[in-house]
Design a protein around this motif. Structure first.
Motif, PDB file in Angstrom:
ATOM      1  N   PHE A   1       0.829  -1.206   0.000  1.00 45.00           N
ATOM      2  CA  PHE A   1       0.000   0.000   0.000  1.00 45.00           C
ATOM      3  C   PHE A   1       0.862   1.254   0.000  1.00 45.00           C
ATOM      4  N   ALA A   2       1.904   1.266   0.850  1.00 44.44           N
ATOM      5  CA  ALA A   2       2.780   2.442   0.922  1.00 44.44           C
ATOM      6  C   ALA A   2       3.541   2.634  -0.387  1.00 44.44           C
ATOM      7  N   ALA A   3       4.037   1.545  -0.972  1.00 42.50           N
ATOM      8  CA  ALA A   3       4.780   1.650  -2.225  1.00 42.50           C
ATOM      9  C   ALA A   3       3.886   2.152  -3.348  1.00 42.50           C
ATOM     10  N   ALA A   4       2.657   1.631  -3.421  1.00 37.90           N
ATOM     11  CA  ALA A   4       1.725   2.077  -4.462  1.00 37.90           C
ATOM     12  C   ALA A   4       1.375   3.544  -4.285  1.00 37.90           C
ATOM     13  N   ARG A   5       1.197   3.967  -3.037  1.00 38.47           N
ATOM     14  CA  ARG A   5       0.880   5.374  -2.775  1.00 38.47           C
ATOM     15  C   ARG A   5       2.035   6.277  -3.198  1.00 38.47           C
ATOM     16  N   ALA A   6       3.267   5.846  -2.927  1.00 39.15           N
ATOM     17  CA  ALA A   6       4.427   6.652  -3.313  1.00 39.15           C
ATOM     18  C   ALA A   6       4.514   6.791  -4.825  1.00 39.15           C
ATOM     19  N   VAL A   7       4.374   5.687  -5.532  1.00 33.34           N
ATOM     20  CA  VAL A   7       4.495   5.714  -6.992  1.00 33.34           C
ATOM     21  C   VAL A   7       3.391   6.562  -7.618  1.00 33.34           C
ATOM     22  N   GLU A   8       2.156   6.366  -7.181  1.00 24.59           N
ATOM     23  CA  GLU A   8       1.052   7.130  -7.768  1.00 24.59           C
ATOM     24  C   GLU A   8       1.167   8.615  -7.457  1.00 24.59           C
ATOM     25  N   SER A   9       1.646   8.963  -6.272  1.00 25.24           N
ATOM     26  CA  SER A   9       1.844  10.375  -5.941  1.00 25.24           C
ATOM     27  C   SER A   9       2.896  10.996  -6.849  1.00 25.24           C
ATOM     28  N   LEU A  10       3.977  10.273  -7.094  1.00 18.92           N
ATOM     29  CA  LEU A  10       5.030  10.805  -7.959  1.00 18.92           C
ATOM     30  C   LEU A  10       4.539  10.954  -9.390  1.00 18.92           C
ATOM     31  N   ARG A  11       3.756  10.017  -9.864  1.00 15.96           N
ATOM     32  CA  ARG A  11       3.197  10.158 -11.211  1.00 15.96           C
ATOM     33  C   ARG A  11       2.285  11.381 -11.314  1.00 15.96           C
ATOM     34  N   ALA A  12       1.564  11.678 -10.244  1.00 14.74           N
ATOM     35  CA  ALA A  12       0.620  12.785 -10.267  1.00 14.74           C
ATOM     36  C   ALA A  12       1.284  14.140 -10.092  1.00 14.74           C
ATOM     37  N   SER A  13       2.517  14.164  -9.634  1.00 13.90           N
ATOM     38  CA  SER A  13       3.177  15.440  -9.352  1.00 13.90           C
ATOM     39  C   SER A  13       3.616  16.117 -10.651  1.00 13.90           C
ATOM     40  N   HIS A  14       3.295  17.413 -10.772  1.00  8.19           N
ATOM     41  CA  HIS A  14       3.725  18.206 -11.925  1.00  8.19           C
ATOM     42  C   HIS A  14       5.108  18.804 -11.706  1.00  8.19           C
ATOM     43  N   ALA A  15       5.604  18.734 -10.494  1.00  8.04           N
ATOM     44  CA  ALA A  15       6.847  19.416 -10.159  1.00  8.04           C
ATOM     45  C   ALA A  15       8.050  18.603 -10.644  1.00  8.04           C
ATOM     46  N   ALA A  16       9.218  19.246 -10.587  1.00  2.00           N
ATOM     47  CA  ALA A  16      10.446  18.578 -11.010  1.00  2.00           C
ATOM     48  C   ALA A  16      10.706  17.351 -10.155  1.00  2.00           C
ATOM     49  N   LYS A  17      11.136  16.267 -10.797  1.00  2.00           N
ATOM     50  CA  LYS A  17      11.475  15.031 -10.103  1.00  2.00           C
ATOM     51  C   LYS A  17      12.875  14.616 -10.537  1.00  2.00           C
ATOM     52  N   ILE A  18      13.753  14.490  -9.555  1.00  2.00           N
ATOM     53  CA  ILE A  18      15.165  14.237  -9.810  1.00  2.00           C
ATOM     54  C   ILE A  18      15.608  13.038  -8.985  1.00  2.00           C
ATOM     55  N   THR A  19      16.330  12.111  -9.598  1.00  2.00           N
ATOM     56  CA  THR A  19      16.948  11.032  -8.840  1.00  2.00           C
ATOM     57  C   THR A  19      18.408  10.919  -9.244  1.00  2.00           C
ATOM     58  N   MET A  20      19.240  10.614  -8.277  1.00  2.00           N
ATOM     59  CA  MET A  20      20.661  10.388  -8.514  1.00  2.00           C
ATOM     60  C   MET A  20      21.000   8.986  -8.062  1.00  2.00           C
ATOM     61  N   ILE A  21      21.516   8.168  -8.976  1.00  2.00           N
ATOM     62  CA  ILE A  21      21.952   6.818  -8.629  1.00  2.00           C
ATOM     63  C   ILE A  21      23.411   6.925  -8.218  1.00  2.00           C
ATOM     64  N   THR A  22      23.645   6.819  -6.931  1.00  2.00           N
ATOM     65  CA  THR A  22      25.004   6.979  -6.398  1.00  2.00           C
ATOM     66  C   THR A  22      25.702   5.639  -6.211  1.00  2.00           C
ATOM     67  N   GLY A  23      24.915   4.553  -6.127  1.00  2.00           N
ATOM     68  CA  GLY A  23      25.454   3.210  -5.970  1.00  2.00           C
ATOM     69  C   GLY A  23      24.550   2.247  -6.711  1.00  2.00           C
ATOM     70  N   TRP A  24      23.932   1.322  -5.972  1.00  2.00           N
ATOM     71  CA  TRP A  24      22.998   0.399  -6.593  1.00  2.00           C
ATOM     72  C   TRP A  24      21.628   1.067  -6.710  1.00  2.00           C
ATOM     73  N   GLY A  25      21.020   0.999  -7.910  1.00  2.00           N
ATOM     74  CA  GLY A  25      19.721   1.623  -8.103  1.00  2.00           C
ATOM     75  C   GLY A  25      19.063   1.168  -9.387  1.00  2.00           C
ATOM     76  N   HIS A  26      17.977   1.873  -9.742  1.00  2.00           N
ATOM     77  CA  HIS A  26      17.178   1.520 -10.914  1.00  2.00           C
ATOM     78  C   HIS A  26      16.892   2.778 -11.727  1.00  2.00           C
ATOM     79  N   ALA A  27      16.976   2.655 -13.057  1.00  2.00           N
ATOM     80  CA  ALA A  27      16.626   3.752 -13.950  1.00  2.00           C
ATOM     81  C   ALA A  27      15.325   3.484 -14.687  1.00  2.00           C
ATOM     82  N   LEU A  28      14.910   2.235 -14.760  1.00  2.00           N
ATOM     83  CA  LEU A  28      13.690   1.863 -15.469  1.00  2.00           C
ATOM     84  C   LEU A  28      12.539   1.637 -14.500  1.00  2.00           C
ATOM     85  N   GLY A  29      11.346   1.451 -15.056  1.00  2.00           N
ATOM     86  CA  GLY A  29      10.200   1.045 -14.261  1.00  2.00           C
ATOM     87  C   GLY A  29       9.700   2.091 -13.290  1.00  2.00           C
ATOM     88  N   ASP A  30       8.886   1.625 -12.324  1.00  2.00           N
ATOM     89  CA  ASP A  30       8.224   2.529 -11.386  1.00  2.00           C
ATOM     90  C   ASP A  30       8.755   2.341  -9.965  1.00  2.00           C
TER      91      ASP A  30
END
Length: 477
Positions: free
Chosen positions: A356-385
């Motif tokens: 539930f928490a993960a789905a809420r986070a993803v849907e909130s980010l999809r709904a946000s019009h503001a800038a969204k920035i991620t930095m992969i500093t070690g292990w991470g993901h660039a694809l998917g949700d």
């Protein structure tokens, strides 16, 4: 034969003007004395001391200060009928304040107080003003009164209807200083930020503050300070410039060097955000820090991961990330994340609470019009949700440090990697395929974040088409 109920006659009806003026002074003195003369625990403030500490000096304009219970036998023991309400400024921002007095509430059925609270909630929603609720209910049983003895709205305790708090367009912050249950508990859990002291209780449970609140503080002063920082960070007045936050500066407290490839969440936070501007959700532990702060005066919600050894995201982490993501969506403020994590914890990821928490986070980010920035500093993901950022969630920028190891496939469930087996992914290969927006160095991180925020600006300036972008990309992957 019917009998006419005797109408209550106020003993003050025949007072002279001089006596009426004295009555005003006496009422105010009684209100102050009632608030002041009580036993307090260490770190505890009286209801009016909390309001005074919360608002800008001299700005509180109380509504219904002389109100009291409609039952005259307890009038002296129920100043404001246990609910202090009014308009004020907090860090220069117009705000509605609601504060409870547990001692007065213990002597009243709070019919007058509820009307005051409902009126102020409706006014706040109508005027798009933020609300700060200082909750401190009573656990004592309310005394029984003759339903026909009190005088209120023609002897009928009819409640003024309150608008649905979901209609608000400005933040609601609750500071729980004591019991928070019933209608007030329902209001508190719908807050944008729920801060609690270690004396707070929710419902009939004992010691439940840590499981309910976003942030638990040791004293009223510390909890109110967190509420002030949060409100000062968000762009509350639409179209208005941000005001400085107390001692906040436009400079970071720490500078990363290009050798800081494995900076901890705390080091990342201190190097990216303006000093003194951060409100954390819980502690900045060794592997995850979540909250809101400012970068060159721009409010930014964040979720930072990293440190050594690497760890996976737990249910508690995901709840905090979901809260920060909801701030980005609700108030269109940028979202920033860093990725150096094993992914989702396999045990937690199988639970309904985590999903539930993960789905809420993803849907909130999809709904946000503001800038969204991620930095992969070690292990991470660039694809998917992935909740910390990916093409599926519509992130504007996916940057990599040279130390990054971004996954080259859309990993099912983003379950934790085996920390014993080194990843084979190479950041340069991800950059070659266009999955990475840019390769940057740790020392340049803050300057790149500042440039991105300057280019994209507040979310409301972006076209409405941005709303569906994350979903469209997610559907293609």
């Amino acid at each position: 034969m019917t009998t006419r109920r005797r109408r209550h006659v106020s003993p003050e009806k025949n007072l002279t003007i001089a006596e009426r003026l004295q009555r005003v002074d006496d009422e105010r003195a009684h209100i102050e004395a009632f608030d002041r003369e009580r036993e307090l625990q260490p770190g505890q403030l009286t209801p009016r001391q909390r309001v005074e500490l919360l608002v800008d000096e001299g700005s509180f304009l109380e509504i219904g200060a002389f109100a009291k219970s409609q039952h005259h036998e307890v009038a002296k023991e129920t100043p404001a009928d246990g609910v202090i309400v009014g308009y004020a400024e907090i860090s220069g921002r117009r705000t509605v304040v609601i504060a409870e007095d547990p001692i007065a509430l213990a002597n009243s059925d709070a019919q007058v107080g509820k009307n005051k609270r409902n009126r102020m909630l409706s006014n706040a929603i109508y005027r798009r003003l933020p609300i700060v609720f200082l909750a401190d209910g009573t656990s004592d049983e309310v005394p029984e009164f003759d339903a026909h003895a009190g005088v209120l709205l023609s002897r009928v305790a009819e409640q003024l209807p309150a608008r649905d708090i979901a209609e608000r367009e400005a933040p609601l912050v609750t500071v729980a200083c004591g019991l928070c249950a019933g209608q007030n508990g329902a209001l508190a859990v719908r807050s944008d930020l729920l801060v609690a002291t270690d004396r707070a209780r929710f419902g009939a449970q004992e010691g439940s503050a840590e499981s309910v609140a976003d942030l638990v503080c040791e004293s009223d002063t510390e909890a109110i300070g967190a509420a002030q920082r949060f409100l000062a960070t968000l762009p509350i007045d639409l179209g208005s410039p941000l005001l400085p936050i107390g001692d906040a500066s436009a400079e970071a407290a720490h500078n990363l060097t290009d050798e800081d490839m494995y900076a901890s969440p705390r080091e990342q936070m201190d190097a990216i955000f303006d000093a003194g501007s951060i409100t954390l959700l819980g502690p900045a532990d060794e592997h995850c820090a979540v909250g809101v702060g400012q970068v060159e005066g721009v409010p930014v919600a964040f979720a930072l991961t990293g440190g050594s050894p690497r760890a996976s995201l737990t249910t508690a982490d995901m709840k905090r990330i979901a809260r920060a993501a909801s701030w980005s969506a609700d108030y269109q403020i940028p979202f920033l994340s860093t990725q150096d994590t094993l992914g989702y914890d396999p045990v937690d990821a199988a639970s309904g609470e985590f999903m539930f928490a993960a789905a809420r986070a993803v849907e909130s980010l999809r709904a946000s019009h503001a800038a969204k920035i991620t930095m992969i500093t070690g292990w991470g993901h660039a694809l998917g949700d992935f909740a910390l950022g990916g093409m599926g969630t519509g992130f504007d920028f996916i940057w990599c440090w040279p130390s990054a190891r971004p996954a080259m496939t859309d990993s099912p469930g983003y379950l934790a990697r085996d920390p014993e087996s080194p990843p084979s992914e190479d950041p340069w290969e991800a950059a070659d395929l266009g999955l990475v927006s840019e390769m940057i160095t740790p020392g340049d991180t803050r300057s790149w974040v500042v440039r991105a925020l300057q280019l994209l600006g507040p979310g409301r300036a972006l076209p409405a088409a941005h709303y569906d972008r994350g979903q469209q990309i997610h559907d293609m992957t």
